[in-house]
Design a protein around this motif. Structure first.
Motif, PDB file in Angstrom:
ATOM      1  N   SER A 134     -15.297  -9.702  16.471  1.00  0.00           N
ATOM      2  CA  SER A 134     -14.991  -9.205  17.597  1.00  0.00           C
ATOM      3  C   SER A 134     -15.240  -9.887  18.756  1.00  0.00           C
ATOM      4  O   SER A 134     -16.250 -10.947  18.854  1.00  0.00           O
ATOM      5  CB  SER A 134     -15.637  -7.735  17.782  1.00  0.00           C
ATOM      6  OG  SER A 134     -17.038  -7.803  17.797  1.00  0.00           O
ATOM      7  N   GLY A 135     -14.660  -9.717  19.924  1.00  0.00           N
ATOM      8  CA  GLY A 135     -14.773 -10.262  21.114  1.00  0.00           C
ATOM      9  C   GLY A 135     -13.696 -11.337  21.383  1.00  0.00           C
ATOM     10  O   GLY A 135     -12.725 -11.487  20.768  1.00  0.00           O
ATOM     11  N   GLN A 136     -13.865 -11.992  22.754  1.00  0.00           N
ATOM     12  CA  GLN A 136     -12.890 -13.077  23.218  1.00  0.00           C
ATOM     13  C   GLN A 136     -13.448 -14.485  22.810  1.00  0.00           C
ATOM     14  O   GLN A 136     -14.686 -14.339  23.290  1.00  0.00           O
ATOM     15  CB  GLN A 136     -12.414 -12.819  24.558  1.00  0.00           C
ATOM     16  CG  GLN A 136     -11.616 -11.417  24.729  1.00  0.00           C
ATOM     17  CD  GLN A 136     -10.876 -11.276  26.166  1.00  0.00           C
ATOM     18  OE1 GLN A 136     -11.375 -11.953  26.907  1.00  0.00           O
ATOM     19  NE2 GLN A 136      -9.952 -10.420  26.238  1.00  0.00           N
ATOM     20  N   PHE A 137     -12.589 -15.216  22.560  1.00  0.00           N
ATOM     21  CA  PHE A 137     -12.929 -16.666  22.340  1.00  0.00           C
ATOM     22  C   PHE A 137     -11.949 -17.746  22.729  1.00  0.00           C
ATOM     23  O   PHE A 137     -10.762 -17.445  23.119  1.00  0.00           O
ATOM     24  CB  PHE A 137     -13.159 -16.864  20.573  1.00  0.00           C
ATOM     25  CG  PHE A 137     -14.386 -16.092  20.118  1.00  0.00           C
ATOM     26  CD1 PHE A 137     -15.280 -16.436  20.053  1.00  0.00           C
ATOM     27  CD2 PHE A 137     -13.988 -15.041  19.207  1.00  0.00           C
ATOM     28  CE1 PHE A 137     -16.570 -15.569  19.409  1.00  0.00           C
ATOM     29  CE2 PHE A 137     -14.821 -14.099  18.980  1.00  0.00           C
ATOM     30  CZ  PHE A 137     -16.129 -14.518  18.685  1.00  0.00           C
ATOM     31  N   MET A 138     -12.447 -18.930  22.857  1.00  0.00           N
ATOM     32  CA  MET A 138     -11.617 -20.019  22.914  1.00  0.00           C
ATOM     33  C   MET A 138     -11.445 -20.398  21.401  1.00  0.00           C
ATOM     34  O   MET A 138     -12.475 -21.016  21.184  1.00  0.00           O
ATOM     35  CB  MET A 138     -11.962 -21.165  23.920  1.00  0.00           C
ATOM     36  CG  MET A 138     -10.922 -22.306  24.125  1.00  0.00           C
ATOM     37  SD  MET A 138     -11.692 -23.662  25.070  1.00  0.00           S
ATOM     38  CE  MET A 138     -12.912 -24.422  23.952  1.00  0.00           C
ATOM     39  N   VAL A 139     -10.364 -20.467  20.815  1.00  0.00           N
ATOM     40  CA  VAL A 139     -10.186 -20.681  19.558  1.00  0.00           C
ATOM     41  C   VAL A 139      -9.721 -22.161  19.476  1.00  0.00           C
ATOM     42  O   VAL A 139      -8.619 -22.423  20.082  1.00  0.00           O
ATOM     43  CB  VAL A 139      -9.113 -19.695  18.901  1.00  0.00           C
ATOM     44  CG1 VAL A 139      -8.767 -20.199  17.268  1.00  0.00           C
ATOM     45  CG2 VAL A 139      -9.476 -18.173  18.969  1.00  0.00           C
ATOM     46  N   HIS A 181      -1.687 -16.744  11.719  1.00  0.00           N
ATOM     47  CA  HIS A 181      -2.861 -15.808  11.717  1.00  0.00           C
ATOM     48  C   HIS A 181      -3.681 -15.952  12.992  1.00  0.00           C
ATOM     49  O   HIS A 181      -4.138 -15.003  13.517  1.00  0.00           O
ATOM     50  CB  HIS A 181      -3.385 -15.899  10.487  1.00  0.00           C
ATOM     51  CG  HIS A 181      -2.637 -15.535   9.175  1.00  0.00           C
ATOM     52  ND1 HIS A 181      -1.683 -14.433   9.084  1.00  0.00           N
ATOM     53  CD2 HIS A 181      -2.743 -16.069   8.163  1.00  0.00           C
ATOM     54  CE1 HIS A 181      -0.965 -14.878   7.995  1.00  0.00           C
ATOM     55  NE2 HIS A 181      -1.584 -15.634   7.239  1.00  0.00           N
ATOM     56  N   LEU A 182      -3.960 -17.170  13.049  1.00  0.00           N
ATOM     57  CA  LEU A 182      -4.561 -17.411  14.383  1.00  0.00           C
ATOM     58  C   LEU A 182      -3.858 -16.933  15.885  1.00  0.00           C
ATOM     59  O   LEU A 182      -4.744 -16.303  16.834  1.00  0.00           O
ATOM     60  CB  LEU A 182      -5.063 -18.844  14.759  1.00  0.00           C
ATOM     61  CG  LEU A 182      -5.966 -19.307  13.539  1.00  0.00           C
ATOM     62  CD1 LEU A 182      -6.197 -20.808  13.780  1.00  0.00           C
ATOM     63  CD2 LEU A 182      -7.464 -18.678  13.946  1.00  0.00           C
ATOM     64  N   ILE A 183      -2.646 -17.248  16.012  1.00  0.00           N
ATOM     65  CA  ILE A 183      -1.663 -16.575  17.020  1.00  0.00           C
ATOM     66  C   ILE A 183      -1.822 -15.103  16.979  1.00  0.00           C
ATOM     67  O   ILE A 183      -2.182 -14.626  18.114  1.00  0.00           O
ATOM     68  CB  ILE A 183      -0.391 -17.099  16.921  1.00  0.00           C
ATOM     69  CG1 ILE A 183      -0.365 -18.546  17.063  1.00  0.00           C
ATOM     70  CG2 ILE A 183       0.466 -16.540  17.800  1.00  0.00           C
ATOM     71  CD1 ILE A 183       0.886 -19.321  16.705  1.00  0.00           C
ATOM     72  N   THR A 184      -1.880 -14.444  15.916  1.00  0.00           N
ATOM     73  CA  THR A 184      -1.831 -13.033  15.966  1.00  0.00           C
ATOM     74  C   THR A 184      -3.230 -12.564  16.274  1.00  0.00           C
ATOM     75  O   THR A 184      -3.531 -11.510  16.992  1.00  0.00           O
ATOM     76  CB  THR A 184      -1.724 -12.341  14.597  1.00  0.00           C
ATOM     77  OG1 THR A 184      -0.261 -12.815  14.206  1.00  0.00           O
ATOM     78  CG2 THR A 184      -1.582 -11.017  14.375  1.00  0.00           C
ATOM     79  N   TYR A 185      -4.503 -13.323  15.875  1.00  0.00           N
ATOM     80  CA  TYR A 185      -5.648 -12.859  16.239  1.00  0.00           C
ATOM     81  C   TYR A 185      -5.692 -13.094  17.712  1.00  0.00           C
ATOM     82  O   TYR A 185      -6.462 -11.922  18.408  1.00  0.00           O
ATOM     83  CB  TYR A 185      -6.720 -13.859  15.524  1.00  0.00           C
ATOM     84  CG  TYR A 185      -8.052 -13.748  15.974  1.00  0.00           C
ATOM     85  CD1 TYR A 185      -8.677 -12.326  15.515  1.00  0.00           C
ATOM     86  CD2 TYR A 185      -8.763 -14.511  17.010  1.00  0.00           C
ATOM     87  CE1 TYR A 185     -10.090 -12.173  15.907  1.00  0.00           C
ATOM     88  CE2 TYR A 185     -10.044 -14.280  17.209  1.00  0.00           C
ATOM     89  CZ  TYR A 185     -10.883 -13.243  16.773  1.00  0.00           C
ATOM     90  OH  TYR A 185     -12.081 -12.903  17.320  1.00  0.00           O
ATOM     91  N   CYS A 186      -5.393 -14.200  18.374  1.00  0.00           N
ATOM     92  CA  CYS A 186      -5.704 -14.430  19.764  1.00  0.00           C
ATOM     93  C   CYS A 186      -4.880 -13.425  20.591  1.00  0.00           C
ATOM     94  O   CYS A 186      -5.171 -12.669  21.687  1.00  0.00           O
ATOM     95  CB  CYS A 186      -5.137 -15.816  20.247  1.00  0.00           C
ATOM     96  SG  CYS A 186      -6.107 -16.947  19.411  1.00  0.00           S
ATOM     97  N   GLY A 240      -6.818 -11.092  22.996  1.00  0.00           N
ATOM     98  CA  GLY A 240      -7.036 -11.749  24.386  1.00  0.00           C
ATOM     99  C   GLY A 240      -7.808 -13.155  24.460  1.00  0.00           C
ATOM    100  O   GLY A 240      -8.035 -13.436  25.286  1.00  0.00           O
ATOM    101  N   SER A 241      -7.876 -13.835  23.335  1.00  0.00           N
ATOM    102  CA  SER A 241      -8.318 -15.026  23.101  1.00  0.00           C
ATOM    103  C   SER A 241      -7.589 -16.062  23.202  1.00  0.00           C
ATOM    104  O   SER A 241      -6.237 -15.945  23.349  1.00  0.00           O
ATOM    105  CB  SER A 241      -9.006 -15.134  21.646  1.00  0.00           C
ATOM    106  OG  SER A 241     -10.155 -14.294  21.266  1.00  0.00           O
ATOM    107  N   ARG A 242      -8.193 -17.221  23.655  1.00  0.00           N
ATOM    108  CA  ARG A 242      -7.230 -18.536  24.062  1.00  0.00           C
ATOM    109  C   ARG A 242      -7.156 -19.190  22.949  1.00  0.00           C
ATOM    110  O   ARG A 242      -7.993 -19.321  22.117  1.00  0.00           O
ATOM    111  CB  ARG A 242      -7.808 -19.186  25.324  1.00  0.00           C
ATOM    112  CG  ARG A 242      -7.680 -18.468  26.495  1.00  0.00           C
ATOM    113  CD  ARG A 242      -8.665 -18.917  27.649  1.00  0.00           C
ATOM    114  NE  ARG A 242      -9.969 -18.857  27.121  1.00  0.00           N
ATOM    115  CZ  ARG A 242     -11.071 -19.746  27.731  1.00  0.00           C
ATOM    116  NH1 ARG A 242     -10.795 -20.651  28.410  1.00  0.00           N
ATOM    117  NH2 ARG A 242     -12.529 -19.541  27.370  1.00  0.00           N
TER     118      ARG A 242
END
Length: 204
Positions: free
Chosen positions: A92-97, A123-128, A132-134
């Motif tokens: 959980s949470g927002q990250f810079m991926v 999948h990373l795009i969906t997660y972001c 609201g992650s970058r």
């Protein structure tokens, strides 16, 4: 013309592909020059602790440096297969991926190249988008593909503002997969509001 944006704070980082060559150097850079937590999903290996594996690889590359000493307090490594859509469901949470994961084989009889280089990005795009992650997706100059019958011509230059040059991308699975991943990122930026960059690396 180069598109410019505002500088954004790094914050906590989700780093994929951390045990690869590029990922290890990215991890070292983050530990050396930035603050914040770093989360590293690693491909699960039976009977192997993810954190132990990460530290072993880091020591192999850099030795017992000040950055190595910061791993326990700054880094969380966990088993996850980012080619699977539910790999990050527990995070959980927002990250810079920062996506450094890549299968750099150029040929394969199976679909392992596509799974790592395309599906993991999907999948990373969906997660972001969900969190609201970058996303910082590391691309490669290989997306320039091949020039066939003079197309693209020698005067055509690849840049981070171009993707389709008329190049041949179908003769090499790696080239094709990295091109399609780049296409996914740019489409998500243009049509779904993804906050992302896709810098080109000669090592990815």
């Amino acid at each position: 013309m180069v598109d410019c944006g505002e500088r954004q704070a790094i914050g906590d980082v989700l780093l994929t592909g951390a045990t690869g060559y590029l990922g290890m150097h990215m991890l070292n850079e983050l530990l050396t020059n930035y603050e914040g937590r770093i989360f590293c999903p690693l491909r699960a290996k039976i009977g192997e602790d993810a954190m132990h594996r990460l530290k072993t690889m880091f020591y192999y590359y850099f030795g017992k440096t000040p950055a190595f000493e910061r791993i326990d307090s700054r880094v969380t490594a966990f088993a996850a297969e980012v080619t699977q859509p539910d790999a990050l469901d527990g995070l959980s949470g927002q990250f810079m991926v920062v996506n450094c994961v890549a299968n750099v084989k150029h040929f394969s009889a199976g679909n392992d190249i596509e799974m790592v280089n395309i599906e993991s990005v999907r999948h990373l795009i969906t997660y972001c988008l969900r969190t609201g992650s970058r996303l910082i997706h590391i691309s490669t100059t290989s997306i320039a593909g091949l020039s066939v019958d003079g197309v693209p011509g020698p005067d055509v230059k690849l840049s981070e503002q171009t993707l389709w040059l008329g190049q041949n991308i179908d003769e090499n699975k790696y080239v094709y997969s990295k091109f399609k991943a780049e296409e996914l990122v740019l489409d998500a930026i243009a049509h779904h509001g993804l906050n992302a960059k896709s810098p080109i690396s000669s090592t990815a």
